[in-house]
Design a protein around this motif. Structure first.
Motif, short mmCIF file in Angstrom:
data_model
loop_
_atom_site.label_atom_id
_atom_site.label_comp_id
_atom_site.label_asym_id
_atom_site.label_seq_id
_atom_site.Cartn_x
_atom_site.Cartn_y
_atom_site.Cartn_z
N THR A 31 0.75 -5.80 -2.01
CA THR A 31 -0.01 -5.00 -2.97
C THR A 31 0.30 -3.53 -2.70
O THR A 31 0.57 -3.15 -1.56
N GLN A 91 -1.96 -1.31 -3.35
CA GLN A 91 -3.28 -0.71 -3.17
C GLN A 91 -3.56 -0.42 -1.70
O GLN A 91 -3.21 -1.20 -0.82
N ASP A 123 -1.85 -2.71 -8.04
CA ASP A 123 -1.91 -4.08 -7.56
C ASP A 123 -0.70 -4.84 -8.07
O ASP A 123 -0.79 -5.62 -9.03
N ILE A 140 3.27 -6.78 -6.86
CA ILE A 140 3.97 -7.49 -5.80
C ILE A 140 5.47 -7.28 -6.00
O ILE A 140 5.99 -7.45 -7.10
N GLY A 166 2.67 -2.84 2.21
CA GLY A 166 1.87 -2.41 1.08
C GLY A 166 2.12 -0.93 0.83
O GLY A 166 3.19 -0.42 1.21
N ALA A 197 -5.67 -7.37 0.45
CA ALA A 197 -5.45 -8.55 -0.41
C ALA A 197 -5.22 -9.74 0.52
O ALA A 197 -4.18 -10.39 0.49
N ARG A 215 -4.16 -13.33 -0.76
CA ARG A 215 -2.76 -13.34 -1.24
C ARG A 215 -1.80 -13.28 -0.05
O ARG A 215 -0.78 -13.98 -0.02
#
Length: 349
Positions: free
Chosen positions: A33, A35, A53, A55, A84, A90, A93
């Motif tokens: 992510t 974020q 957000d 990938i 990230g 996340a 995930r």
């Protein structure tokens, strides 16, 4: 002992297992992510990822498990670096992708992860999922206050390799040394210094902090490299690795590109020493006419392919026959990445 490596990198002791895969060019980078809640002013994450957000597997934006696996297979990845943003924001995930990669490629597929979140319960979940190595990235304000984190408890409660990875910021030698000594005292296995770099997304930090560009050919910040070496020399018995900006581009990225290019290269393409793909293209509104002429010139079918708006021909063949074709011919040099960024285009006729 301080050991010099390629392109200005250096090491006291040994490099982390995850770094070995990176140095070999066999590590896939999986951005879980974009974020992050930490707002580090030096964060170099690109604008199409930062704060979003999304990938990415290497340069490819992905949305399915199959796309992640395909990217890893395209470079015959021996390991994955999960990054990230902050993957622990996340966590579900992240856990899913660890399990996915381990199930597909086996336990020997090495996975390491970068995070600024100190959370013992999440670390436990990561280890249970199969994570091999975790690298903590404390904010600058924490470097002299690491006792306020649960790092000591994390190290003592996990069998994973635990490391610290931070940028070497000029003028922060004292803070870096304190961070290094604390990490070593609680059993952290390795410390990585990254040479500070500017990017499109963090350019404002340059003037705000009085930073200067190292030179005309680098994205490194002046003084960062010297700061890292100074701290390493003052802490020779602690396992510290300096990863230079030039090393990332000149060794790690180049080897990854070569690895991917050789893995995906077809019979009608070529790979350069820098890991780019060389391709030959013939353009026309009538693709059948191109194919007809290629066959008249005895070009084997396995050395060309019809694409959407052009015909791709083996570059070494196209260079020989371009003057005999009645169509525009070009040699294209491209990165072997998902976006296929073109480096250079040369007309042949």
């Amino acid at each position: 002992m301080l050991r010099k490596m390629e392109c200005g990198s250096a090491c006291n002791g040994h490099v982390a297992k995850g770094c070995e895969h990176c140095i070999n060019g066999s590590k896939m980078v999986l951005l879980v992510t974009g974020q992050c809640k930490w707002n580090c002013y030096y964060c170099p994450v690109s604008l199409e990822k930062k704060g979003l957000d999304v990938i990415y597997a290497n340069e490819a934006k992905v949305s399915t498990d199959e796309e992640v696996i395909a990217e890893a297979e395209s470079m015959d990845a021996t390991g994955t670096g999960m990054t990230g943003g902050d993957p622990l924001l996340a966590i579900d995930r992240t856990l899913h992708f660890i399990r996915l990669l381990k199930e597909r490629f086996g336990k020997d597929h090495h996975i390491h992860l970068y995070t600024a979140t100190f959370d013992q319960e999440k670390v436990r979940l990561l280890e249970e999922a199969g994570l091999d190595e975790i690298r903590f990235h404390p904010m600058i304000s924490m470097w002299t206050h690491m006792n306020d984190t649960c790092l000591r408890d994390i190290v003592s409660s996990t069998t994973m390799d635990v490391g610290i990875e931070v940028p070497a910021i000029s003028g922060k030698e004292k803070e870096l040394s304190e961070l290094v000594r604390y990490a070593d005292s609680v059993g952290v296995k390795f410390i990585n210094f990254n040479e500070l770099e500017f990017s499109e997304s963090n350019w404002n930090m340059m003037s705000q902090n009085g930073f200067e560009v190292k030179d005309d050919i680098s994205s490194a910040v002046k003084g960062s490299h010297e700061t890292a070496l100074s701290v390493m020399k003052a802490n020779r018995k602690i396992n510290i690795h300096l990863c230079s900006s030039a090393f990332k581009d000149g060794v790690q990225l180049r080897k990854r590109l070569i690895r991917r290019a050789e893995h995906i290269c077809t019979d009608y393409q070529a790979v350069t020493d820098d890991g780019t793909l060389v391709r030959g293209f013939v353009y026309s509104g009538d693709l059948d006419a191109i194919v007809s002429e290629l066959r008249e010139l005895d070009v084997p079918d396995e050395l060309f392919i019809v694409l959407d708006n052009k015909v791709e021909v083996a570059p070494w063949v196209l260079e020989d026959i371009a003057d005999e074709l009645g169509f525009k011919c070009y040699i294209s040099e491209q990165y072997p990445t998902a976006d296929g960024l073109e480096v250079e285009r040369t007309p042949l006729n």
